[in-house]
Design an enzyme around this catalytic site. Sequence first.
Site, PDB file in Angstrom:
ATOM      1  N   LYS A  91       0.847  -1.207   0.000  1.00 34.53           N
ATOM      2  CA  LYS A  91       0.000   0.000   0.000  1.00 34.53           C
ATOM      3  C   LYS A  91       0.873   1.244   0.000  1.00 34.53           C
ATOM      4  O   LYS A  91       0.650   2.183  -0.775  1.00 34.53           O
ATOM      5  CB  LYS A  91      -0.875   0.005   1.246  1.00 34.53           C
ATOM      6  CG  LYS A  91      -1.608   1.317   1.487  1.00 34.53           C
ATOM      7  CD  LYS A  91      -2.466   1.306   2.730  1.00 34.53           C
ATOM      8  CE  LYS A  91      -1.715   1.584   3.978  1.00 34.53           C
ATOM      9  NZ  LYS A  91      -1.365   3.006   4.173  1.00 34.53           N
TER      10      LYS A  91
ATOM     11  N   CYS B  61      -4.995  11.576  12.777  1.00 38.13           N
ATOM     12  CA  CYS B  61      -5.778  10.346  12.764  1.00 38.13           C
ATOM     13  C   CYS B  61      -5.624   9.741  14.165  1.00 38.13           C
ATOM     14  O   CYS B  61      -5.031  10.341  15.043  1.00 38.13           O
ATOM     15  CB  CYS B  61      -5.272   9.403  11.672  1.00 38.13           C
ATOM     16  SG  CYS B  61      -3.641   8.805  11.982  1.00 38.13           S
TER      17      CYS B  61
ATOM     18  N   ARG C 224      -0.055  13.898  13.279  1.00 39.76           N
ATOM     19  CA  ARG C 224       0.435  13.698  11.900  1.00 39.76           C
ATOM     20  C   ARG C 224       0.636  15.028  11.157  1.00 39.76           C
ATOM     21  O   ARG C 224       0.042  15.279  10.122  1.00 39.76           O
ATOM     22  CB  ARG C 224      -0.524  12.806  11.109  1.00 39.76           C
ATOM     23  CG  ARG C 224      -0.951  11.522  11.768  1.00 39.76           C
ATOM     24  CD  ARG C 224       0.111  10.467  11.833  1.00 39.76           C
ATOM     25  NE  ARG C 224       0.584   9.982  10.571  1.00 39.76           N
ATOM     26  CZ  ARG C 224       0.025   8.989   9.878  1.00 39.76           C
ATOM     27  NH1 ARG C 224      -1.060   8.425  10.338  1.00 39.76           N
ATOM     28  NH2 ARG C 224       0.546   8.577   8.737  1.00 39.76           N
TER      29      ARG C 224
ATOM     30  N   ASP D 102       4.453   0.121  12.178  1.00 42.73           N
ATOM     31  CA  ASP D 102       3.253  -0.468  11.561  1.00 42.73           C
ATOM     32  C   ASP D 102       3.072  -1.930  11.923  1.00 42.73           C
ATOM     33  O   ASP D 102       2.032  -2.508  11.605  1.00 42.73           O
ATOM     34  CB  ASP D 102       3.326  -0.332  10.031  1.00 42.73           C
ATOM     35  CG  ASP D 102       3.155   1.112   9.607  1.00 42.73           C
ATOM     36  OD1 ASP D 102       3.365   1.405   8.425  1.00 42.73           O
ATOM     37  OD2 ASP D 102       2.836   1.943  10.482  1.00 42.73           O
TER      38      ASP D 102
HETATM   39  C1  EPZ Z   1       4.300   6.743   6.640  1.00 43.21           C
HETATM   40  O1  EPZ Z   1       3.503   7.752   7.206  1.00 43.21           O
HETATM   41  C2  EPZ Z   1       3.371   5.559   6.425  1.00 43.21           C
HETATM   42  N1  EPZ Z   1       2.300   5.942   5.499  1.00 43.21           N
HETATM   43  C3  EPZ Z   1       2.787   5.133   7.771  1.00 43.21           C
HETATM   44  O2  EPZ Z   1       1.997   3.986   7.544  1.00 43.21           O
HETATM   45  C4  EPZ Z   1       3.936   4.756   8.706  1.00 43.21           C
HETATM   46  O3  EPZ Z   1       3.406   4.412   9.959  1.00 43.21           O
HETATM   47  C5  EPZ Z   1       4.881   5.959   8.841  1.00 43.21           C
HETATM   48  O4  EPZ Z   1       5.351   6.357   7.545  1.00 43.21           O
HETATM   49  C6  EPZ Z   1       6.086   5.651   9.709  1.00 43.21           C
HETATM   50  O5  EPZ Z   1       6.787   4.570   9.169  1.00 43.21           O
HETATM   51  C7  EPZ Z   1       2.566   5.973   4.180  1.00 43.21           C
HETATM   52  O6  EPZ Z   1       3.674   5.707   3.742  1.00 43.21           O
HETATM   53  C8  EPZ Z   1       1.424   6.342   3.278  1.00 43.21           C
HETATM   54  P1  EPZ Z   1       6.289  10.003   8.860  1.00 43.21           P
HETATM   55  P2  EPZ Z   1       4.085   9.250   7.293  1.00 43.21           P
HETATM   56  O7  EPZ Z   1       6.203  11.286   8.113  1.00 43.21           O
HETATM   57  O8  EPZ Z   1       5.002   9.507   6.146  1.00 43.21           O
HETATM   58  C9  EPZ Z   1       6.283  13.206  12.349  1.00 43.21           C
HETATM   59  C10 EPZ Z   1       0.060   2.715   7.591  1.00 43.21           C
HETATM   60  O9  EPZ Z   1      -0.438   2.108   8.508  1.00 43.21           O
HETATM   61  N2  EPZ Z   1       6.192  14.211  11.272  1.00 43.21           N
HETATM   62  O10 EPZ Z   1       7.435   9.091   8.577  1.00 43.21           O
HETATM   63  O11 EPZ Z   1       2.940  10.158   7.496  1.00 43.21           O
HETATM   64  C11 EPZ Z   1       5.046  12.331  12.409  1.00 43.21           C
HETATM   65  O12 EPZ Z   1       4.045  12.932  13.186  1.00 43.21           O
HETATM   66  C12 EPZ Z   1       0.602   4.088   7.824  1.00 43.21           C
HETATM   67  O13 EPZ Z   1       0.213   2.271   6.436  1.00 43.21           O
HETATM   68  C13 EPZ Z   1       6.214  15.564  11.612  1.00 43.21           C
HETATM   69  O14 EPZ Z   1       6.289  15.921  12.786  1.00 43.21           O
HETATM   70  O15 EPZ Z   1       4.949   9.185   8.607  1.00 43.21           O
HETATM   71  C14 EPZ Z   1       5.570  11.069  13.035  1.00 43.21           C
HETATM   72  O16 EPZ Z   1       5.604  11.236  14.440  1.00 43.21           O
HETATM   73  C15 EPZ Z   1       0.279   4.555   9.220  1.00 43.21           C
HETATM   74  N3  EPZ Z   1       6.122  16.485  10.622  1.00 43.21           N
HETATM   75  C16 EPZ Z   1       6.999  10.967  12.496  1.00 43.21           C
HETATM   76  O17 EPZ Z   1       7.339  12.283  12.046  1.00 43.21           O
HETATM   77  C17 EPZ Z   1       6.019  16.119   9.304  1.00 43.21           C
HETATM   78  O18 EPZ Z   1       5.960  17.021   8.430  1.00 43.21           O
HETATM   79  C18 EPZ Z   1       7.158  10.010  11.326  1.00 43.21           C
HETATM   80  O19 EPZ Z   1       6.153  10.315  10.412  1.00 43.21           O
HETATM   81  C19 EPZ Z   1       6.003  14.751   8.981  1.00 43.21           C
HETATM   82  C20 EPZ Z   1       6.094  13.814   9.980  1.00 43.21           C
END
Ligand code: EPZ
Length: 426
Positions: free
Chosen positions: A30, A125, A130, A315
């Site tokens: 996905k 969410c 996020r 995840d």
């Molecule tokens: C990706 O989300 C995945 N989704 C998530 O999978 C996965 O849990 C996550 O990476 C971590 O591995 C997709 O790839 C579509 P991050 P993403 O940006 O990119 C903070 C699933 O179940 N952050 O790596 O949104 C954030 O809050 C989903 O398939 C900021 O603060 O995650 C988090 O604490 C759930 N500011 C951390 O960084 C930002 O601008 C990592 O988030 C971006 C992120």
Amino acid sequence: MINIKERIYETLEIKGGCNLRGTIEVSGAKNSALPNMAAVLLTDDTVELRNVPYLLDVNTMINLLQYIGLDVYEVGSGVFRFKLKKLNSLEAPYELVSKMRASILVLGPLLARFGYAQVALPGGCSIGTRPVDLHLEAFRKMGADIKVEHGYIIGKVNGRLKGSIIEFPRKTVTGTENVLMASVLADGVTVIKNAALEPEVVDLANMLKKMGAIIEGEGTDTIKVTGVESLKGVVHEIIPDRIEAGTFAVLSALFEGNIVVKNYPFEYLTYVHKVFEKIGFNIVKIGKDQVVVVKSDKLNPVDIETREYPYFPTDLQAQIMTLLTVIRGNSSITENIFENRFMHVPELQRLGAEIKIKGKTAYIKGVERLTGAEVKATDLRASAAMLIAGLIAEGNTVIHDIYHLDRGYENIDSKLKLLGAEISRA
Ligand code: EPZ
């Protein structure tokens, strides 16, 4: 069009205590399909994606691309062709973004290609707020004028985005992917520092390189992109879903290895295998891409921390917790990525699990067995954990709010029924 009816309020009824055996197949990832689909905005040519999983989130991304002006055709099982027919809109509307946060992934391509984008600010969410501030900072650094007004991100670029040095203060998967897609058409060189290393980032880079992008260092902390004028079409096969694979490995572990997992991306789960082995389960290859999980005679409690790739993935946190609830002894899981990803704990407690949360750590005391109850799915990955818990619990379990499940796991109830599970949607 994918014919997945959006089952908002359906429930899943599971008969516990069944003996499952047989082969279960891992679908396309996905979290690769979504950025790869966003990348089709970067070219006027036809793009064909293969091994696309049939998921609600994929459906939502298809709807978003059609809203923007792409023709999307299903030309085979899991095979979709995309072609920009006539640009209708440079907006990702709230009603689509609110269903799927990953819609933010069209921001980079739209800015790079058309110099304008209006994307609804993704809400939080159940697992956390996020934010997308790191994405927006990066685009500002590349010369975009980014405003956030009335719940929308409005991005404008005069001419092309500028190649820049982007240093992320923390690793972000979709942040890295968004900047990667923006930089391939930017003027000059972009260096992404503290980039995410996930296989899905590498898969996106591979697709972009086949389209003519010049990218080095994907899969490491530093990715260098030399912008080009345009990209051509491509045929690209999406990698298997390592999270679905890890979920099925937990299932195989719980059913005495009588479950073979097919299309298993072994190389993406090295660290996860180390954790399984510490507990006392060995992931045994029985074919090119098939594994079973074999239980050793002594099972041990473990302490796990979720971290960015290549370490233990957040995840898979809920799924491994389900396994640990029935491993004798005291285990713990510390969730370092999201601030609220223990929503499944009270649901597992309803099934008889003994878990206490202190700060970012859940302390699990193994019990003899779980017992069926009514529970709810709280997030995409936790819903699979509840499904597994229901299968091993004594008695029946009903899971509410299962649309989470359909967002991330392709036809999971039919896949499990093939193993002998007694599951029905009500
Ligand atoms: C990706 O989300 C995945 N989704 C998530 O999978 C996965 O849990 C996550 O990476 C971590 O591995 C997709 O790839 C579509 P991050 P993403 O940006 O990119 C903070 C699933 O179940 N952050 O790596 O949104 C954030 O809050 C989903 O398939 C900021 O603060 O995650 C988090 O604490 C759930 N500011 C951390 O960084 C930002 O601008 C990592 O988030 C971006 C992120």
